[in-house]
Design a protein around this motif. Structure first.
Motif, PDB file in Angstrom:
ATOM      1  N   MET A 110       7.351 -14.135   4.514  1.00 43.20           N
ATOM      2  CA  MET A 110       6.658 -13.648   5.706  1.00 43.20           C
ATOM      3  C   MET A 110       5.686 -14.661   6.292  1.00 43.20           C
ATOM      4  N   GLY A 111       5.275 -15.649   5.479  1.00 43.15           N
ATOM      5  CA  GLY A 111       4.360 -16.661   5.979  1.00 43.15           C
ATOM      6  C   GLY A 111       2.927 -16.185   6.107  1.00 43.15           C
ATOM      7  N   GLN A 112       2.306 -15.876   4.994  1.00 40.32           N
ATOM      8  CA  GLN A 112       0.896 -15.458   4.955  1.00 40.32           C
ATOM      9  C   GLN A 112       0.603 -14.350   5.955  1.00 40.32           C
ATOM     10  N   SER A 113       1.200 -13.222   5.733  1.00 38.73           N
ATOM     11  CA  SER A 113       1.034 -12.121   6.682  1.00 38.73           C
ATOM     12  C   SER A 113      -0.368 -11.520   6.635  1.00 38.73           C
ATOM     13  N   GLY A 114      -1.009 -11.549   5.471  1.00 36.79           N
ATOM     14  CA  GLY A 114      -2.380 -11.044   5.364  1.00 36.79           C
ATOM     15  C   GLY A 114      -2.525  -9.596   5.805  1.00 36.79           C
ATOM     16  N   GLY A 115      -1.629  -8.731   5.367  1.00 37.92           N
ATOM     17  CA  GLY A 115      -1.683  -7.334   5.771  1.00 37.92           C
ATOM     18  C   GLY A 115      -2.758  -6.547   5.035  1.00 37.92           C
ATOM     19  N   ASN A 116      -3.025  -5.337   5.527  1.00 34.56           N
ATOM     20  CA  ASN A 116      -4.102  -4.504   4.974  1.00 34.56           C
ATOM     21  C   ASN A 116      -3.608  -3.510   3.920  1.00 34.56           C
ATOM     22  N   MET A 122      -6.103  -0.596   1.705  1.00 34.84           N
ATOM     23  CA  MET A 122      -5.978   0.846   1.953  1.00 34.84           C
ATOM     24  C   MET A 122      -5.857   1.653   0.660  1.00 34.84           C
ATOM     25  N   ARG A 123      -5.493   1.000  -0.441  1.00 37.21           N
ATOM     26  CA  ARG A 123      -5.182   1.744  -1.671  1.00 37.21           C
ATOM     27  C   ARG A 123      -6.107   1.407  -2.837  1.00 37.21           C
ATOM     28  N   CYS A 124      -7.101   0.551  -2.624  1.00 37.61           N
ATOM     29  CA  CYS A 124      -7.842  -0.022  -3.754  1.00 37.61           C
ATOM     30  C   CYS A 124      -9.003   0.828  -4.251  1.00 37.61           C
ATOM     31  N   LEU A 125      -9.404   1.857  -3.529  1.00 36.53           N
ATOM     32  CA  LEU A 125     -10.624   2.593  -3.862  1.00 36.53           C
ATOM     33  C   LEU A 125     -10.670   3.149  -5.286  1.00 36.53           C
ATOM     34  N   PRO A 126      -9.554   3.619  -5.876  1.00 39.48           N
ATOM     35  CA  PRO A 126      -9.658   4.151  -7.238  1.00 39.48           C
ATOM     36  C   PRO A 126     -10.266   3.191  -8.254  1.00 39.48           C
ATOM     37  N   ALA A 127     -10.148   1.890  -8.031  1.00 36.97           N
ATOM     38  CA  ALA A 127     -10.758   0.940  -8.970  1.00 36.97           C
ATOM     39  C   ALA A 127     -12.273   1.079  -8.973  1.00 36.97           C
ATOM     40  N   ASP A 172     -14.857  -5.068 -14.626  1.00 36.13           N
ATOM     41  CA  ASP A 172     -13.617  -4.294 -14.716  1.00 36.13           C
ATOM     42  C   ASP A 172     -13.134  -3.903 -13.319  1.00 36.13           C
ATOM     43  N   MET A 173     -14.063  -3.436 -12.494  1.00 37.09           N
ATOM     44  CA  MET A 173     -13.710  -3.016 -11.146  1.00 37.09           C
ATOM     45  C   MET A 173     -13.113  -4.167 -10.345  1.00 37.09           C
ATOM     46  N   GLU A 174     -13.728  -5.337 -10.413  1.00 35.94           N
ATOM     47  CA  GLU A 174     -13.237  -6.487  -9.663  1.00 35.94           C
ATOM     48  C   GLU A 174     -11.875  -6.950 -10.188  1.00 35.94           C
ATOM     49  N   ARG A 175     -11.711  -6.936 -11.499  1.00 32.04           N
ATOM     50  CA  ARG A 175     -10.441  -7.364 -12.091  1.00 32.04           C
ATOM     51  C   ARG A 175      -9.293  -6.466 -11.637  1.00 32.04           C
ATOM     52  N   ILE A 176      -9.497  -5.169 -11.671  1.00 33.40           N
ATOM     53  CA  ILE A 176      -8.434  -4.244 -11.291  1.00 33.40           C
ATOM     54  C   ILE A 176      -8.230  -4.248  -9.779  1.00 33.40           C
ATOM     55  N   SER A 177      -9.292  -4.416  -9.023  1.00 33.17           N
ATOM     56  CA  SER A 177      -9.163  -4.496  -7.563  1.00 33.17           C
ATOM     57  C   SER A 177      -8.269  -5.660  -7.171  1.00 33.17           C
ATOM     58  N   ARG A 178      -8.509  -6.808  -7.772  1.00 33.77           N
ATOM     59  CA  ARG A 178      -7.690  -7.989  -7.482  1.00 33.77           C
ATOM     60  C   ARG A 178      -6.268  -7.826  -8.000  1.00 33.77           C
ATOM     61  N   MET A 179      -6.147  -7.301  -9.191  1.00 34.22           N
ATOM     62  CA  MET A 179      -4.819  -7.161  -9.787  1.00 34.22           C
ATOM     63  C   MET A 179      -3.912  -6.285  -8.942  1.00 34.22           C
ATOM     64  N   GLN A 180      -4.403  -5.103  -8.554  1.00 34.78           N
ATOM     65  CA  GLN A 180      -3.552  -4.204  -7.774  1.00 34.78           C
ATOM     66  C   GLN A 180      -3.211  -4.814  -6.419  1.00 34.78           C
ATOM     67  N   SER A 181      -4.096  -5.642  -5.887  1.00 34.10           N
ATOM     68  CA  SER A 181      -3.824  -6.311  -4.612  1.00 34.10           C
ATOM     69  C   SER A 181      -2.760  -7.390  -4.762  1.00 34.10           C
ATOM     70  N   LYS A 182      -2.886  -8.184  -5.815  1.00 32.22           N
ATOM     71  CA  LYS A 182      -1.963  -9.306  -6.011  1.00 32.22           C
ATOM     72  C   LYS A 182      -0.560  -8.861  -6.426  1.00 32.22           C
ATOM     73  N   MET A 183      -0.407  -7.588  -6.734  1.00 32.45           N
ATOM     74  CA  MET A 183       0.921  -7.088  -7.065  1.00 32.45           C
ATOM     75  C   MET A 183       1.871  -7.166  -5.873  1.00 32.45           C
ATOM     76  N   ASN A 226      -7.061 -10.008  -1.302  1.00 31.81           N
ATOM     77  CA  ASN A 226      -7.716  -9.779  -2.584  1.00 31.81           C
ATOM     78  C   ASN A 226      -9.234  -9.770  -2.435  1.00 31.81           C
ATOM     79  N   GLU A 227      -9.751 -10.701  -1.634  1.00 26.32           N
ATOM     80  CA  GLU A 227     -11.194 -10.786  -1.407  1.00 26.32           C
ATOM     81  C   GLU A 227     -11.712  -9.524  -0.731  1.00 26.32           C
ATOM     82  N   ALA A 228     -10.981  -9.037   0.276  1.00 24.52           N
ATOM     83  CA  ALA A 228     -11.428  -7.839   0.986  1.00 24.52           C
ATOM     84  C   ALA A 228     -11.496  -6.638   0.051  1.00 24.52           C
ATOM     85  N   CYS A 229     -10.538  -6.511  -0.856  1.00 23.17           N
ATOM     86  CA  CYS A 229     -10.567  -5.404  -1.816  1.00 23.17           C
ATOM     87  C   CYS A 229     -11.810  -5.457  -2.687  1.00 23.17           C
ATOM     88  N   VAL A 230     -12.185  -6.646  -3.114  1.00 19.85           N
ATOM     89  CA  VAL A 230     -13.371  -6.785  -3.960  1.00 19.85           C
ATOM     90  C   VAL A 230     -14.635  -6.455  -3.176  1.00 19.85           C
TER      91      VAL A 230
END
Length: 298
Positions: free
Chosen positions: A127-133, A137-142, A151-162, A170-174
């Protein structure tokens, strides 16, 4: 914690989950419309009425809420290492043929072959660095589940990088979940936002109305979310402002609604919003599970 504080914490956690769902359901009506088109058709949308491009039932949610529940369910199943159960829930949801699924996420699911980070990398190449949201939209449970910032930051990044390789996602999720962490601790909304955007690319960009479209690009989405939160007087105004932006209004509403729900609390959400959500029993169950998990981590 004493009993009153326990009740307040549960009210905030439940408010956060319902905030995501309500912002999603309200904004789903106006997704992909322009602000002018919304004014012509609805005036100023305040009620959850369904319809829109996805022909939603009143109170029906989209991918924003459903993927949030996937993340929450994975965390509840294995708090120490939730990637596998989150991913399993992602694929189960994907195979249910949902009405709404973002392009980046759809391609990441198609690219997944036993390695989520590889799937995200391949998707970024395609896609060429689409940088979508789609991860914000789904990270709040962390933030709702973990008391420790690490722990919160680790899981926030992990679920994003999936699914999203772009570091801006990833930064925005944190940043978002650090704001949520402050709100769960009782901090004022404005203070929490300004403290966490200090020193980031968003500092100085959220006080005035954003000079960008309310699009699915992560930077545009997050600017509109933070600006809306800073300039709304209560929960209802947050989700209504988001819905009447048009563009990616369901996702902006879900993201802004999550933080607003934590800050104002479930008790402050009008029943005209909370009662109409079709999956409220599931939200109640997950909220209670995250509450007990968080208490167990203290």
């Amino acid at each position: 914690m004493n009993r009153m504080n326990d009740e307040t914490l549960y009210d905030k956690i439940k408010g956060g989950l319902y905030g995501v769902a309500i912002g999603d359901a309200l904004g789903g009506t106006t997704e992909f419309m322009s602000a002018r088109e919304i004014r012509v058709q609805y005036g100023y949308l305040k009620e959850i009425i369904g319809g829109g491009v996805w022909q939603l039932e009143p109170g029906e949610v989209t991918d924003d809420t459903m993927m949030t529940l996937c993340v929450a369910g994975g965390i509840l199943e294995n708090p120490a290492d939730p990637m596998e159960p989150i991913g399993r829930r992602f694929m189960e949801w994907y195979h249910s043929k949902p009405k709404d699924i973002g392009n980046t996420i759809r391609l990441a699911f198609e690219n997944y072959h036993d390695n989520w980070f590889e799937a995200a990398f391949l998707t970024d190449l395609d896609m060429g660095q689409s940088g979508g949201n789609g991860t914000l939209m789904r990270c709040l449970p962390a933030a709702l589940a973990y008391t420790e910032l690490s722990d919160m930051e680790r899981i926030s990044r992990m679920q994003s990088k999936m699914t999203h390789y772009d570091e801006r996602c990833n930064e925005a999720c944190v940043i978002y979940n650090r704001i949520a962490h402050r709100l769960l601790g009782g901090e004022e909304l404005r203070s929490a936002i300004l403290s966490e955007v200090a020193g980031t690319d968003y500092e100085g960009l959220i006080q005035e109305p954003p000079d960008c479209e309310p699009s699915g690009f992560i930077v545009h989405t997050f600017r509109w979310v933070l600006h809306t939160l800073l300039h709304a007087a209560d929960f209802s105004e947050v989700v209504q402002r988001a819905a009447n932006l048009g563009g990616d209004s369901d996702t902006i509403g879900a993201i802004a609604g999550g933080l607003a729900g934590i800050y104002y609390g479930y008790h402050s959400i009008p029943s005209a919003y909370s009662d109409v959500i079709l999956i409220k029993d599931r939200l109640d169950e997950v909220a209670l599970g995250l509450y007990h998990l968080r208490l167990g981590g203290k």
